[in-house]
Motif scaffolding. Structure first.
Motif, short mmCIF file in Angstrom:
data_model
loop_
_atom_site.label_atom_id
_atom_site.label_comp_id
_atom_site.label_asym_id
_atom_site.label_seq_id
_atom_site.Cartn_x
_atom_site.Cartn_y
_atom_site.Cartn_z
N CYS A 248 0.85 -1.03 -0.07
CA CYS A 248 0.03 -0.02 0.18
C CYS A 248 0.83 1.29 -0.20
CB CYS A 248 -1.04 0.03 1.37
SG CYS A 248 -2.25 -1.53 1.32
N PHE A 249 0.34 2.26 -0.84
CA PHE A 249 1.12 3.44 -0.66
C PHE A 249 -0.03 4.55 -0.36
CE2 PHE A 249 4.08 1.24 -3.50
CZ PHE A 249 5.37 1.75 -2.99
N ASN A 250 0.46 5.59 0.36
CA ASN A 250 -0.54 6.83 0.53
C ASN A 250 -0.45 7.57 -0.82
OD1 ASN A 250 -0.62 9.97 1.34
ND2 ASN A 250 -2.30 8.70 2.49
N LYS A 251 -1.37 8.11 -1.36
CA LYS A 251 -1.26 8.73 -2.90
C LYS A 251 -0.54 10.07 -2.74
CE LYS A 251 -5.68 7.21 -4.86
NZ LYS A 251 -6.88 7.74 -5.38
N LYS A 252 -0.77 10.75 -1.29
CA LYS A 252 -0.15 12.00 -1.15
C LYS A 252 1.50 11.86 -0.65
CE LYS A 252 -1.72 16.45 0.45
NZ LYS A 252 -2.74 17.33 0.98
N ASN A 253 1.58 10.85 0.14
CA ASN A 253 2.97 10.57 0.64
C ASN A 253 3.92 10.03 -0.35
OD1 ASN A 253 2.22 11.98 3.15
ND2 ASN A 253 1.97 10.03 4.05
N TRP A 254 3.39 9.28 -1.18
CA TRP A 254 4.04 8.42 -2.04
C TRP A 254 5.26 7.57 -1.43
CZ3 TRP A 254 4.70 4.73 -5.45
CH2 TRP A 254 5.65 4.72 -6.19
N ILE A 255 6.57 7.96 -1.82
CA ILE A 255 7.72 7.41 -1.30
C ILE A 255 8.57 8.53 -0.64
CG2 ILE A 255 7.97 5.34 -2.75
CD1 ILE A 255 10.01 6.94 -4.13
N GLY A 256 7.78 9.57 -0.32
CA GLY A 256 8.76 10.60 0.39
C GLY A 256 9.97 11.05 -0.35
N ILE B 56 -3.85 4.47 -2.11
CA ILE B 56 -5.02 4.66 -1.17
C ILE B 56 -5.01 6.28 -0.94
CG2 ILE B 56 -6.38 4.31 0.84
CD1 ILE B 56 -4.93 1.51 0.58
N GLY B 57 -6.07 7.04 -1.17
CA GLY B 57 -6.22 8.25 -0.74
C GLY B 57 -7.32 8.90 -1.29
N ASN B 58 -7.60 10.09 -1.78
CA ASN B 58 -8.73 10.94 -2.14
C ASN B 58 -8.59 10.82 -3.93
OD1 ASN B 58 -10.14 11.51 0.21
ND2 ASN B 58 -8.06 12.59 0.47
N ASP B 59 -8.40 12.03 -4.47
CA ASP B 59 -8.50 12.14 -5.68
C ASP B 59 -7.05 12.61 -6.44
OD1 ASP B 59 -11.21 11.48 -6.29
OD2 ASP B 59 -11.78 13.42 -5.45
N GLU B 60 -5.98 12.46 -5.72
CA GLU B 60 -4.99 12.64 -6.22
C GLU B 60 -4.36 11.75 -7.49
OE1 GLU B 60 -4.62 12.99 -1.76
OE2 GLU B 60 -5.33 11.31 -3.00
N ASN B 61 -3.63 12.22 -8.45
CA ASN B 61 -3.22 11.69 -9.66
C ASN B 61 -1.95 10.89 -9.25
OD1 ASN B 61 -2.15 11.23 -12.27
ND2 ASN B 61 -3.33 12.85 -12.95
N VAL B 62 -1.85 9.78 -9.80
CA VAL B 62 -0.79 9.11 -9.31
C VAL B 62 -0.44 8.32 -10.66
CG1 VAL B 62 -1.29 8.46 -7.06
CG2 VAL B 62 -2.17 6.83 -8.69
N SER B 63 -0.56 8.81 -11.74
CA SER B 63 -0.25 8.12 -13.13
C SER B 63 1.30 8.08 -13.30
CB SER B 63 -0.86 8.94 -14.36
OG SER B 63 -0.45 10.40 -14.30
N ARG B 64 2.12 8.94 -12.71
CA ARG B 64 3.59 9.07 -12.91
C ARG B 64 4.35 7.93 -11.98
NH1 ARG B 64 5.89 14.98 -11.78
NH2 ARG B 64 7.76 13.54 -11.89
#
Length: 306
Positions: free
Chosen positions: A139-147, A173-181
């Motif tokens: 699991c990754f938090n969408k906002k934190n990613w890998i810091g 996992i999170g809200n509507d953050e874009n994680v395509s990259r």
């Protein structure tokens, strides 16, 4: 001991590079774990963990997957290693299903097998060197990613990002953050890994008056995501306070919050995990946001698990 994540874990800086030599110890530990003999258990094991330290939504996902399995008629349970400072998460799991907990995960799994369970959903444990899992989910938090992308203690990672080649599924996992990259980066590491998106969805918004002003507080690893979820729900968050992850509130802690909020004419709101640790005397003074997890392509996930 309770620790807030240091700011330098978010972005590389001088402190990170000073601590870099200590990160080689993390590399050595990971190398030795790979050499350990892993046990394959006579039960289907689905391990939900992370390589980013804390706050990635793994407990919420474990609950979701366990519910899906039970709704399909599968005999499924939770397994979690016992940590004294994680009683909050254990209480939530017990509320949602059968939990087997022990200081050694392998013993908890053996107890589940004795009770004829067919699926064991593990909340945490990817780095357990004693077990070989049927399905491993990171699991990754969408906002934190890998810091800052560095290993402990220079950064928040338990393992290098390249370790994703050893796992089956990644969840953002999170809200509507874009994680395509981030998804592209993962596919370059492991072209066969399945990537899923999950979004927090409030379940009890009817309990809140959107005309009121709120003071939010919590002691969880993904604090900023909690605030984002409240704001996306159109709650007026005027002030907020972050406590360390798994913080054990004293009566005086809560009394101070209640008195401060009353003076400012604010209503207190927290997470369910925090709410379970609050003295009963103050429960009528505080609301909690209950959430569900909405998984995109849920059927695809089911096929992968079953």
């Amino acid at each position: 001991m309770y620790i807030k994540k240091p700011i330098f874990w978010n972005k590389k800086g001088i402190i990170s590079f000073i601590l870099l030599p200590l990160s080689f110890l993390t590399l050595l530990i990971n190398f030795l774990k790979k050499k350990s003999k892993k046990n394959k258990m006579n039960i289907k094991t689905i391990c939900i963990g992370n390589i980013y330290l804390g706050g990635t939504g793994k407990t919420t996902l474990a609950i979701k997957i366990n519910n899906v399995l039970k709704n399909m008629g599968k005999k499924s349970c939770f397994v979690k290693k016992f940590y004294k400072n994680q009683i909050d998460e254990q209480k939530i799991l017990i509320e949602k299903g059968k939990l087997y907990s022990s200081r050694r995960r392998i013993e908890a799994i053996k107890n589940a097998i004795s009770d004829n369970y067919k699926y064991a959903v593990l909340d945490d444990g990817l780095q357990d060197s004693t077990l070989k899992y049927d399905i491993s989910i990171v699991c990754f938090n969408k906002k934190n990613w890998i810091g800052n992308g560095m290993l402990l203690p220079a950064g928040p990672l338990r393992e290098k990002l390249s370790s994703l080649k050893n796992y089956d599924i990644v969840f953002f996992i999170g809200n509507d953050e874009n994680v395509s990259r981030h998804e592209e980066e993962l596919k370059n590491i492991n072209p066969n890994i399945d990537i899923f998106d999950a979004k927090y969805e409030p379940k009890n918004l009817a309990d809140f008056d959107k005309n009121k002003n709120y003071f939010a507080f919590s002691g969880i690893g993904n604090y900023e995501t909690f605030l984002d979820t409240l704001r996306l729900a159109k709650l007026n968050i005027i002030e907020n306070k972050e406590f360390p992850d798994h913080f054990d509130y004293s009566s005086s802690d809560i009394k101070s919050l209640v008195e401060y909020a009353n003076n400012k004419k604010l209503d207190l709101v927290t997470t369910k995990k925090d709410f379970l640790k609050i003295d009963k005397l103050f429960l009528n003074k505080i609301k909690y946001l209950d959430i569900d997890l909405v998984i995109k392509d849920e059927m695809k996930l089911l096929k992968k698990i079953i």
